[in-house]
Design a protein around this motif. Structure first.
Motif, mmCIF file in Angstrom:
data_model
loop_
_atom_site.group_PDB
_atom_site.id
_atom_site.type_symbol
_atom_site.label_atom_id
_atom_site.label_comp_id
_atom_site.label_asym_id
_atom_site.label_seq_id
_atom_site.Cartn_x
_atom_site.Cartn_y
_atom_site.Cartn_z
ATOM 1 N N ARG A 1 0.835 -1.203 0.000
ATOM 2 C CA ARG A 1 0.000 0.000 0.000
ATOM 3 C C ARG A 1 0.871 1.256 0.000
ATOM 4 N NH1 ARG A 1 -2.931 3.894 2.149
ATOM 5 N NH2 ARG A 1 -5.211 3.798 2.004
ATOM 6 N N ALA A 2 1.934 1.223 0.810
ATOM 7 C CA ALA A 2 2.824 2.378 0.893
ATOM 8 C C ALA A 2 3.503 2.629 -0.455
ATOM 9 C CB ALA A 2 3.860 2.160 1.988
ATOM 10 N N ARG A 3 3.871 1.534 -1.148
ATOM 11 C CA ARG A 3 4.502 1.702 -2.481
ATOM 12 C C ARG A 3 3.516 2.355 -3.446
ATOM 13 N NH1 ARG A 3 7.606 -3.367 -1.821
ATOM 14 N NH2 ARG A 3 9.533 -2.618 -0.869
ATOM 15 N N LEU A 4 2.238 1.958 -3.337
ATOM 16 C CA LEU A 4 1.228 2.565 -4.219
ATOM 17 C C LEU A 4 1.092 4.062 -3.919
ATOM 18 C CD1 LEU A 4 -1.599 -0.122 -4.349
ATOM 19 C CD2 LEU A 4 -0.109 0.614 -6.212
ATOM 20 N N ALA A 5 1.169 4.406 -2.611
ATOM 21 C CA ALA A 5 1.074 5.827 -2.247
ATOM 22 C C ALA A 5 2.247 6.599 -2.861
ATOM 23 C CB ALA A 5 1.044 5.990 -0.730
ATOM 24 N N GLU A 6 3.429 5.968 -2.893
ATOM 25 C CA GLU A 6 4.578 6.639 -3.517
ATOM 26 C C GLU A 6 4.312 6.860 -5.006
ATOM 27 O OE1 GLU A 6 8.536 5.406 -1.035
ATOM 28 O OE2 GLU A 6 7.708 3.886 -2.376
ATOM 29 N N GLU A 7 3.654 5.858 -5.614
ATOM 30 C CA GLU A 7 3.346 5.977 -7.040
ATOM 31 C C GLU A 7 2.305 7.080 -7.268
ATOM 32 O OE1 GLU A 7 3.334 1.888 -8.448
ATOM 33 O OE2 GLU A 7 2.080 2.615 -10.106
ATOM 34 N N VAL A 8 1.339 7.159 -6.336
ATOM 35 C CA VAL A 8 0.337 8.237 -6.413
ATOM 36 C C VAL A 8 1.054 9.581 -6.384
ATOM 37 C CG1 VAL A 8 -1.528 9.402 -5.142
ATOM 38 C CG2 VAL A 8 -1.584 6.929 -5.391
#
Ligand SMILES: O=C(O)C(=O)C[C@]1(C(=O)O)C=C[C@@H](O)C=C1
Length: 358
Positions: A26-33
């Motif tokens: 989830r945190a990696r997705l937030a970085e992508e966001v």
């Protein structure tokens, strides 16, 4: 250790591993966001409407045994940590450290933000206006003591928008370095908190001097240096100033709640369950209030609050602070406000924002 306990703990370990891997993903997705927002030229990373949507989803899916609030609090902190990967936010609040306003700021944004204590409500507004803080948190009303006029008055001259509200159950405690209530000769607290504990004080400390100070946190600081005194303050002030509890939950009304507003520069898109706050200036003529409120009734819009304040613009003009249900982008809200603008001297929309989730 019994075999039963051992095997339960093994299962917990396995689940923790899975949870951790999912949180990392989830945190990696937030970085992508964050990278996507940057590529699209977006400067605002915090999205109040999206956070409200996520937390509501968590509460709707929840089937116990954890309460909805407990589950949402856990996700609140996960989102806060994810947002901190995108951008660390600086949140100005009415200080000092340990006030209920700080507790409200952390409840709303989670603990992965930096909080910036300021001396007055006006300072909080200025710090956000100047861009030194991303958002500000100020108290606006208390269920027993009513509205906080300083906050309402700030909106008259500020360009900031309301982008959120926080409701906080307020529990007051009698705190001291002294373990014996019979040795207490002075009680420090903010005047609102003294008022909220009036009955308890009359019953238990009627002979003791009450000293009204600028905040509960300041009261706790004073009590930490004066062993013949106690402070009325909350849990975080007790922790910060290492005070003991002489009595807990001494507020006269157990449902005692304070509402806070989050202010920022950005307007918040609809979240699906929103409120709109506005300031309406009217001339003092017969029927002005009736004419002002009629469009809300005609468009089937509920009003959750109305407060009047002198407008400071001529002796007989009034400013009304009005909260309604719905978002300014909703058709019925837009139409009601268009009609209101025909009768009022001025309508200033202070913001549409998600209804408090937690
Ligand atoms: O959806 C976004 O815009 C995100 O930045 C992700 C996220 C989240 O962790 O879910 C993080 C911060 C925002 O305030 C809202 C949501």
């Amino acid at each position: 250790m019994s075999d039963d306990l051992l095997s339960l703990r093994q299962r917990i370990d396995e689940l923790d591993e899975q949870l951790q891997a999912l949180i990392t993903e989830r945190a990696r997705l937030a970085e992508e966001v964050a990278r996507t927002k940057q590529a699209e030229g977006e400067e605002v990373f915090y999205r109040a409407e999206r956070e409200a949507e996520v937390l509501r989803g968590v509460m709707q899916r929840n089937q116990g045994p954890l309460s909805n609030e407990e589950m949402a609090r856990l996700f609140r902190e996960i989102m806060s940590a994810c947002l901190a990967l995108e951008r660390i936010m600086n949140i100005a609040f009415l200080g000092p450290e340990g006030t209920f306003t700080q507790a409200a700021a952390l409840k709303h944004f989670g603990h992965s933000v930096q909080t910036l204590p300021l001396g007055t409500i006006g300072d909080v507004f200025r710090e956000v206006e100047s861009g030194n803080a991303s958002y500000g948190v100020v108290p606006v009303e208390n269920s027993t003591e009513g509205v906080i006029n300083h906050t309402l008055d700030e909106f008259m001259n500020s360009s900031l928008s309301i982008c959120g509200e926080v409701e906080l159950r307020i529990h007051h405690h009698l705190l001291s370095k002294n373990p014996d209530i019979r040795n207490i000769h002075r009680v420090y607290s903010h005047q609102q908190s003294l008022a909220q504990c009036r009955k308890w004080l009359d019953m238990h400390l009627s002979q003791v001097q009450q000293i009204d100070v600028s905040s509960n946190a300041e009261a706790a600081r004073l009590a930490s240096t004066d062993p013949e005194s106690a402070a009325i303050a909350g849990e975080s002030a007790a922790d910060i100033y290492a005070l003991g509890y002489l009595a807990k939950n001494i507020e006269d009304h157990p449902e005692n709640t304070t509402r806070f507003l989050v202010v920022g520069k950005r307007e918040t898109p609809p979240s699906g369950n929103d409120k709109t706050s506005m300031l309406v200036y009217t001339r003092n003529k017969p029927g002005a209030l009736y004419t002002m409120l009629a469009p809300f009734a005609q468009h089937n819009i509920s009003m959750s609050r109305i407060e009047s304040r002198p407008s400071h613009q001529g002796m007989w003009n009034y400013a009304f602070f009005i909260d309604i249900e719905g978002h300014i982008e909703d058709n019925n809200v837009r139409q009601a406000i268009d009609e209101l603008e025909e009768s009022a001297s001025l309508v200033k929309i202070l913001g549409s924002y998600p209804r408090a989730v937690l």
